[in-house]
Structures are given as C-alpha cells and as structure tokens.
Design an enzyme around this catalytic site. Sequence first.
Site, PDB file in Angstrom:
ATOM      1  N   LYS A 112      -7.274  -7.883   7.352  1.00  0.00           N
ATOM      2  CA  LYS A 112      -8.106  -7.419   6.237  1.00  0.00           C
ATOM      3  C   LYS A 112      -7.486  -7.900   4.931  1.00  0.00           C
ATOM      4  O   LYS A 112      -6.552  -7.294   4.413  1.00  0.00           O
ATOM      5  CB  LYS A 112      -8.198  -5.890   6.223  1.00  0.00           C
ATOM      6  CG  LYS A 112      -9.308  -5.414   5.304  1.00  0.00           C
ATOM      7  CD  LYS A 112      -9.016  -4.111   4.581  1.00  0.00           C
ATOM      8  CE  LYS A 112      -8.246  -4.268   3.320  1.00  0.00           C
ATOM      9  NZ  LYS A 112      -8.863  -5.054   2.244  1.00  0.00           N
ATOM     10  N   GLU A 145       5.581  -3.654   3.125  1.00  0.00           N
ATOM     11  CA  GLU A 145       6.220  -4.351   1.990  1.00  0.00           C
ATOM     12  C   GLU A 145       5.562  -3.793   0.742  1.00  0.00           C
ATOM     13  O   GLU A 145       4.406  -4.101   0.467  1.00  0.00           O
ATOM     14  CB  GLU A 145       5.956  -5.862   2.065  1.00  0.00           C
ATOM     15  CG  GLU A 145       6.472  -6.536   3.297  1.00  0.00           C
ATOM     16  CD  GLU A 145       7.983  -6.597   3.343  1.00  0.00           C
ATOM     17  OE1 GLU A 145       8.653  -6.226   2.351  1.00  0.00           O
ATOM     18  OE2 GLU A 145       8.503  -7.013   4.385  1.00  0.00           O
ATOM     19  N   CYS A 154       6.039  -8.758  -6.364  1.00  0.00           N
ATOM     20  CA  CYS A 154       6.828  -7.539  -6.156  1.00  0.00           C
ATOM     21  C   CYS A 154       8.328  -7.811  -6.286  1.00  0.00           C
ATOM     22  O   CYS A 154       9.115  -6.891  -6.348  1.00  0.00           O
ATOM     23  CB  CYS A 154       6.496  -6.903  -4.809  1.00  0.00           C
ATOM     24  SG  CYS A 154       6.474  -8.099  -3.497  1.00  0.00           S
ATOM     25  N   GLU A 182       6.881  -0.666 -12.545  1.00  0.00           N
ATOM     26  CA  GLU A 182       6.640  -2.081 -12.290  1.00  0.00           C
ATOM     27  C   GLU A 182       5.537  -2.561 -13.236  1.00  0.00           C
ATOM     28  O   GLU A 182       4.424  -2.037 -13.213  1.00  0.00           O
ATOM     29  CB  GLU A 182       6.197  -2.198 -10.828  1.00  0.00           C
ATOM     30  CG  GLU A 182       6.196  -3.575 -10.281  1.00  0.00           C
ATOM     31  CD  GLU A 182       5.815  -3.600  -8.782  1.00  0.00           C
ATOM     32  OE1 GLU A 182       5.146  -2.656  -8.305  1.00  0.00           O
ATOM     33  OE2 GLU A 182       6.185  -4.574  -8.117  1.00  0.00           O
TER      34      GLU A 182
HETATM   35  P1  ADP Z   1      -2.861  -3.497  -5.399  1.00  0.00           P
HETATM   36  O1  ADP Z   1      -2.614  -2.382  -6.343  1.00  0.00           O
HETATM   37  O2  ADP Z   1      -1.890  -4.605  -5.454  1.00  0.00           O
HETATM   38  O3  ADP Z   1      -4.289  -3.976  -5.327  1.00  0.00           O
HETATM   39  P2  ADP Z   1      -3.272  -2.014  -2.988  1.00  0.00           P
HETATM   40  O4  ADP Z   1      -2.202  -1.301  -2.222  1.00  0.00           O
HETATM   41  O5  ADP Z   1      -4.345  -1.196  -3.593  1.00  0.00           O
HETATM   42  O6  ADP Z   1      -2.490  -2.900  -4.008  1.00  0.00           O
HETATM   43  O7  ADP Z   1      -3.963  -3.109  -2.073  1.00  0.00           O
HETATM   44  C1  ADP Z   1      -3.321  -3.894  -1.111  1.00  0.00           C
HETATM   45  C2  ADP Z   1      -4.229  -4.032   0.096  1.00  0.00           C
HETATM   46  O8  ADP Z   1      -4.448  -2.738   0.648  1.00  0.00           O
HETATM   47  C3  ADP Z   1      -5.615  -4.604  -0.197  1.00  0.00           C
HETATM   48  O9  ADP Z   1      -6.030  -5.395   0.901  1.00  0.00           O
HETATM   49  C4  ADP Z   1      -6.463  -3.364  -0.305  1.00  0.00           C
HETATM   50  O10 ADP Z   1      -7.823  -3.591  -0.029  1.00  0.00           O
HETATM   51  C5  ADP Z   1      -5.849  -2.495   0.778  1.00  0.00           C
HETATM   52  N1  ADP Z   1      -6.080  -1.054   0.679  1.00  0.00           N
HETATM   53  C6  ADP Z   1      -6.174  -0.295  -0.426  1.00  0.00           C
HETATM   54  N2  ADP Z   1      -6.386   0.999  -0.086  1.00  0.00           N
HETATM   55  C7  ADP Z   1      -6.417   1.056   1.268  1.00  0.00           C
HETATM   56  C8  ADP Z   1      -6.600   2.119   2.229  1.00  0.00           C
HETATM   57  N3  ADP Z   1      -6.779   3.368   1.869  1.00  0.00           N
HETATM   58  N4  ADP Z   1      -6.571   1.778   3.541  1.00  0.00           N
HETATM   59  C9  ADP Z   1      -6.361   0.516   3.932  1.00  0.00           C
HETATM   60  N5  ADP Z   1      -6.199  -0.507   3.079  1.00  0.00           N
HETATM   61  C10 ADP Z   1      -6.212  -0.252   1.768  1.00  0.00           C
END
Ligand code: ADP
Length: 481
Positions: free
Chosen positions: A176, A252, A286, A384
């Site tokens: 995903k 990570e 990061c 950050e």
């Molecule tokens: P950023 O702030 O860098 O966008 P996120 O942690 O929100 O970081 O996103 C990193 C990845 O995690 C993306 O692929 C995002 O779609 C996914 N993501 C965000 N929320 C969820 C969730 N609740 N469950 C699974 N995947 C998620």
Amino acid sequence: MDRDFGRGLYIDGQWQQSRSGRSFPVTNPADGSVIAEIPDAGAEETRAAIDAAHRAFPAWAARPALERARILMDWSRAMEAHQDELARLMTDENGKPLAESRGEVTYAAGFAQWFGEEARRVYGEIVPAATSLKRIWVLRQPVGVVGAITPWNFPAAMVTRKVAPALAAGCTVILKPAEQTPLTAIAIVRLLEEAGIPPGVVNVVVGQDPVAIGDALLDDPRVRKITFTGSTEVGKHLMRRSADTMKRVSLELGGQAPFLVFADADLDLAVQGAIASKFRNTGQTCVSANRIYVEEPVVDEFAHRMAQRVKEMRVGRGTEPGVVVGPLIDRQGYEKVKLHLEDAVRQGASVATGGRVYESGGGFYAEPTVLVGVEERMVVMREETFGPVAPISSFKTEAEALERANATPYGLAAYAYTRDLARGVRVAEGLEYGIVGLNDGMPSTPQAPFGGFKESGQGREGGRQGMDAFLEIKFVSVGLG
Ligand code: ADP
C-alpha cells in the site's frame, strides 16, 4: 513508460479499477496540477489482494531461492534501464529535483539487487544435541503474507526496501503506497511483472483512505507481518492493532537527528555533510539533520561557511535545471516549516540565510535556511521539521553534546564530525541511535541495517539483517530412536 494509471490496482496478476469505479487525483506538488487519476480502493479490494497473496504463498515459498533471486536481479536491472522515466515520474508526484530522483532509482534498484544476492544465503543451523539419539535443526522459513505500507518521501526506495527482502525470503506481499505518491510504486511493480513475478505474489492496493486499507490488513489473521515506514503516530497504531493477531511488525518511524561538529573537525567536510543530510529531499527525510550542535570556538565559522554555501542553493520546480531544493509535499508540510521558523525567530534566533516560506503557482516552497542562536526550548529543536531549515546551536563539552543529542524519545540517525579517533569512537558508542554517520552525512545504503532505537521504530531494513524481518525460526528436534 505507460502514463495511464486508471487501472492502477494490481491484484492476483490483474491490473484493475476499483470495485466502485471511483478514482482520485494524484497532484504535482510543484504546482498542484493533476498528473493522474488512480483507482480509489478500500477494504474489499484489500481482502481480494490478501486472498491472492495467501493462495500464491505456498508455491512462491517453495521455489528455489535462486529462481526468486533471478526475478529480483531482473527487476533491479529493469529499474536501472528505466531510470530516466521513473525519475521523471517521481519528480512529478513527489517534487524532488530530478538528479535526486535518479539517485533514488539507483538506490531502489540496489535493494532488489542486494536482496537478490541475499536470497541464496538464508542458512539454517545444526546444533549439537545433548544426546547421541537426537539431532537439532534450526530452519528459517518465510513468515507468510506481508502487508507493506510506504510513505511519500522515497516513493521507490521504501517500496523495494520492503518488497525485495520479502520476496527473497519467500513471502507474498500486499503493497500500500502513500496516497500522495502511488505512481512510482505502480510503475516499478509493472517492471516486476515484466521480470516474471507470478500472479498474486505482489499485489498493489491504492486508495484515498489509508485507514480502510490498513484495517483490512490488520484484521485479517492471514496477514502475518506488517512492515511500515511513516509517522510514529501511525506506527504505534499499527503495532497496537497488530497485537490481536500477533503479527510481526517492522517499523521505521520519525527521527530527530542531531548533527555534532567538534572544534577539531574538518569544517568544510562537516558543512558538506550537514548540507547533504539537511537539504536532501527538501529536508523531508527521517534521517535529516534536525539539530546542529557545534562546539563553541568554531560555531561562528561553521555557521558562516554553511550560510555561504546554502545561499547558492536554488529553490524551484524539481524539473528545472540547477534546482537543488524542490517544493514541500503539501500545505500541511508548509504550515509546519512556517511554524518552526516563526517560533524560532520570535524566541530570539536569527536567520543567517533564507527564511522565506511561500506559496507560488499552486506549490508550497521554503528557502533553504540557516538559523543561528537557536536554543533547546524552540519548537525547531524539539520536533521533526521535515523541511529545509538548519538550526545551529553551540555546546561547550563532549558530555554536554552527547547529553543534548540523546535527550529525545527518538533514536534513528545521528551524525558526528571530529578528527580525533578516540572521541569519534566514544561519541559513536554513546549516541543512542540506530544509525551513526561518523564524518559521513549520507550513511544510507542497501547493504547496511537501517532502523531506529527508542520511538523511532522496531527492526531493521537493508543489510543482512533486513531478511530477518521476513523469516520465522523453526527448531526441529529429530529423535533417532
Ligand atoms: P506522513 O505523515 O509522512 O504522511 P503517515 O504515517 O501518515 O506519514 O503515512 C505513511 C503511510 O501510512 C502512508 O502510506 C499512509 O497512507 C499510511 N497510513 C496512514 N494512516 C494509516 C492507518 N491508520 N493505517 C494504515 N496505514 C496508514
């Protein structure tokens, strides 16, 4: 390279639309224009992908490692062969300058190559037993179906860093990618298909709602492993939710990297390292130097030399020649950089160069900035920034530098510059971080283990250790009668 992503879901070897027929736009952060429409998938498509990955698992796991390795090697070569087109696509959806995108394609291809090589080295052990009537075998077997969730800041490398070791180990995958940057991921999975990956072994599910896809992965007991790169907040959520089915997790997460410069350092080398670490991907990594600590006698000289170099750095669209700092990913990223800068200046920091954060032609930009006279209480030192702002603060002793460097819940990457060998060893050992760049501002490489201490994560990616995340250990006790 095909620029039509209307059938961007890849399930059981079929490129397809979402079940609802709904799609969503992917935009270019340089100007907000729509680059592509891609299918908006949710729980239903994710379950279909899990079914496919589950069905494909036994045959894939049973393939000789050498055959799995060949596919990974072909995939690696295909990415290199399509470097320019992939780089262009990456710059269009992520914003990073083209030269950096090209570099990332090589980095991404490097993971496929490295794990193609490592696939053949998943050795077991034979342990001497306590009696002559027994034998003890220790086997390493693939963990099973893997859910891989990747972020937008490295649209290709974060995919291969997860998918390549999973495939090498014999696992099957539901990938995903981040909703901001799914196109590069789709393009490299198309290359994996051309390299001969069998149907169902890798599936791609993209959608606007990560929670729907994430929950479908988390709820299904057939998914045995979650590997994730992204925010600490989401990482903790995934870890908590993985507990119910006791999924293995590799995480990570965020960093808060300190960058220490001692008075005996080669200052030009330190400036060069700080710039490489801080401004790569517009500061949106990061492992980006988030806090620069310089020993008092050289702080002014260091700040001066850094500001001189940073002043020359051009900001703009990643496709424009000479641009080294691209747009920020979105408005949210821009608001954060703005807040960090304004807070620092309000609390007494001065701008040595840069300082402008602005909207232009539908994109969000920040000038590469050097801040001096920065103190720990400022937000820029505590959170950050994920943007091109380099805050410089001074320290008096090695002990103070280490204490301030370690005073954070994060522990991903840290950097130290010194020409004193003994000090280098002490500091490298004393930093509570998973990655230390000792006189090196760019430590990441496929053959080394990447990962964090403390709240920066769990497990390692890359290196020999990167395979462990996708392997279970089985002990077979053989009775001889
Ligand atoms: P950023 O702030 O860098 O966008 P996120 O942690 O929100 O970081 O996103 C990193 C990845 O995690 C993306 O692929 C995002 O779609 C996914 N993501 C965000 N929320 C969820 C969730 N609740 N469950 C699974 N995947 C998620």
